[in-house]
Design an enzyme around this catalytic site. Structure first.
Site, short mmCIF file in Angstrom:
data_model
loop_
_atom_site.label_atom_id
_atom_site.label_comp_id
_atom_site.label_asym_id
_atom_site.label_seq_id
_atom_site.Cartn_x
_atom_site.Cartn_y
_atom_site.Cartn_z
N LYS A 204 0.82 -1.22 0.00
CA LYS A 204 0.00 0.00 0.00
C LYS A 204 0.86 1.27 0.00
O LYS A 204 0.38 2.35 -0.30
CB LYS A 204 -0.96 0.00 1.19
CG LYS A 204 -2.08 -1.03 1.04
CD LYS A 204 -3.13 -0.88 2.12
CE LYS A 204 -4.31 -1.81 1.91
NZ LYS A 204 -3.99 -3.23 2.26
C1 PLP Z 1 -4.70 -4.34 1.61
C2 PLP Z 1 -4.00 -5.65 1.57
C3 PLP Z 1 -4.39 -6.70 0.69
C4 PLP Z 1 -5.63 -6.60 -0.18
O1 PLP Z 1 -5.47 -5.68 -1.23
P1 PLP Z 1 -6.77 -5.14 -2.03
O2 PLP Z 1 -6.25 -4.10 -2.95
O3 PLP Z 1 -7.68 -4.57 -0.98
O4 PLP Z 1 -7.37 -6.30 -2.73
C5 PLP Z 1 -3.63 -7.85 0.66
N1 PLP Z 1 -2.55 -8.01 1.48
C6 PLP Z 1 -2.15 -7.04 2.32
C7 PLP Z 1 -0.97 -7.30 3.20
C8 PLP Z 1 -2.85 -5.83 2.40
O5 PLP Z 1 -2.45 -4.90 3.28
#
Ligand code: PLP
Length: 433
Positions: A107
């Protein structure tokens, strides 16, 4: 480039409007009017380009009409100041490690890009000061807080449930200071999310201050995630692997995989995708039945994927013109229980000496089970295993080393504002800001 709403009832927005608003006025999600094809010459030479160079080419296709070249280049290079290595795990399976950024989770890419893009509009277009409200159960808060740290003209308020976030996660957004304020809410995550939603709908607050969100519905957060799909394929090309590439994405709100699907529309040579789910299997059920039935989320050990109504599903539908057949021909699904996730994490560590985090484990397992012999698979490893230290240590029975970057956060002093969970208190607090 203009952006339309997936609900089709809102006026087309400029990039700046789409980024500042987040959600369209008809509650739909913004989509770019045109998805540009990249030329075959680019795909031919991608293997010899750096991550930043590749990302800039992709960013130019998305945002080049709206931002001058030098500024866009600076935003891209500034966002991607860390590597995204492709690591061989076994046979024909590779891990794309997206956890070498500031908070050790994928993210970081979207959060940093969005903060710099907003910062650009604020500086250039006299955009009023913007206040980002973000509710978090852990990972989103840390990525957004660190992504926006020190960006002029933006203040961030991170709402998190008191006592319900791990100490490692908590210190990543409570020790920063500057333009980041941590609000410790006496409630659960849903209370935090409800407070943010109520704030967006409150007239007094919206007159008092410009509010926006920073979750994966924002085009500036989800689109930049396409960058590393191109880089993954480039790295495979460098290894001489060009055909039958399958990418598997551990999915919750489906922002990450949607960015990959955009890449494919731009010409990226990927033969198919797998959306890997934990027990929250709404998308998997959709593939099986062609019916989309949101459910309450179930708690699992891959908790960033505990989503019962994936917000970016509307974008997937829109990309494939609502055709279940078209969607299922390019994306398959799977669902795993906590027991299966634990078993996979342990086995992969023992057999391959490769340590997964619980989210990556879901995706690795899908490739181990469903990859065909003539295919080459990449799964996105979305977080560093040390972010889930206790869970991972319990599974493998060994201690996990916490990287220096995380340890640094833990040395800082916690600063937070304690608030009860009722909206009036939250509103009164914001009205003084
Ligand atoms: C947010 C997150 C996901 C999921 O990603 P999306 O874009 O919401 O599908 C998967 N793994 C981790 C570690 C995350 O923080």
């Amino acid at each position: 480039m203009k952006y339309y709403s997936t609900n089709g009832k809102a006026d087309r927005a400029t990039l700046q409007e789409a980024v500042v608003k987040g959600l369209a006025s008809d509650k739909g999600l913004f989509m770019p009017e045109v998805i540009k094809q990249l030329p075959s010459s680019f795909f031919d030479k991608m293997k010899d380009m750096s991550f930043q160079e590749i990302a800039y080419t992709v960013a130019d296709a998305f945002f080049g009409e709206d931002i001058d070249a030098a500024s866009l280049k600076k935003i891209v290079y500034d966002t991607l100041s860390f590597d995204v290595p492709l690591v061989h795990v076994n046979d024909n399976i590779y891990s794309l490690e997206l956890y070498h950024g500031p908070t050790l989770a994928f993210k970081d890419v979207g959060a940093r890009f969005m903060s710099r893009l907003l910062g650009y509009f604020i500086a250039k277009e006299n955009q009023k000061e913007v206040n980002v409200l973000v509710a978090t159960s852990g990972d989103t808060g840390s990525a957004v807080a660190n992504g926006f740290l020190g960006v002029k003209g933006i203040r961030v308020f991170v709402l998190y449930p008191k006592g319900k976030v791990s100490p490692i996660q908590e210190c990543q957004f409570t020790t920063l200071g500057q333009n980041i304020t941590a609000l410790e809410i006496d409630g659960v995550f849903d209370d935090c999310q409800a407070l943010v939603k109520s704030a967006f709908m409150d007239d007094d607050l919206n007159k008092h201050m410009k509010l926006t969100s920073a979750n994966s519905i924002n085009v500036a957060r989800f689109l930049p995630q396409a960058f590393y799909y191109f880089y993954a394929v480039a790295q495979l090309h460098k290894l001489g692997k060009k055909d039958n590439i399958v990418i598997c994405v551990p999915s919750g709100n489906f922002g990450n995989i949607t960015a990959g699907l955009f890449g494919k529309k731009m010409g990226l040579p990927v033969s198919r995708f797998i959306a890997a789910n934990n027990r929250n299997d709404i998308f998997f059920q959709y593939l099986l039945t062609s019916k989309y039935t949101p459910k309450a989320s179930i708690q699992t050990i891959a908790n960033a994927m505990d989503v019962g109504d994936p917000s970016n599903f509307a974008r997937v539908l829109d990309l494939y013109k609502k055709s279940h057949e078209a969607i299922s021909s390019e994306i398959s699904g799977c669902t795993y229980t906590d027991e299966q996730i634990k078993e996979t994490l342990k086995e992969c560590y023992q057999k391959n000496k490769y340590l997964l985090d619980p989210h990556g484990a879901v995706a690795y397992r899908a490739l181990a089970e469903f990859l065909k012999p003539n295919e080459v698979g990449v799964f996105l490893e979305t977080a560093h295993p040390a972010k889930f230290k206790d869970t991972v240590e319990n599974i493998i029975g060994e201690s996990v080393v916490v990287p220096q970057k995380l340890q640094e956060f833990m040395k800082g002093t916690k600063q937070s504002v304690q608030l009860p969970k009722d909206f009036d208190s939250f509103k009164a607090y914001l009205m003084t800001k």
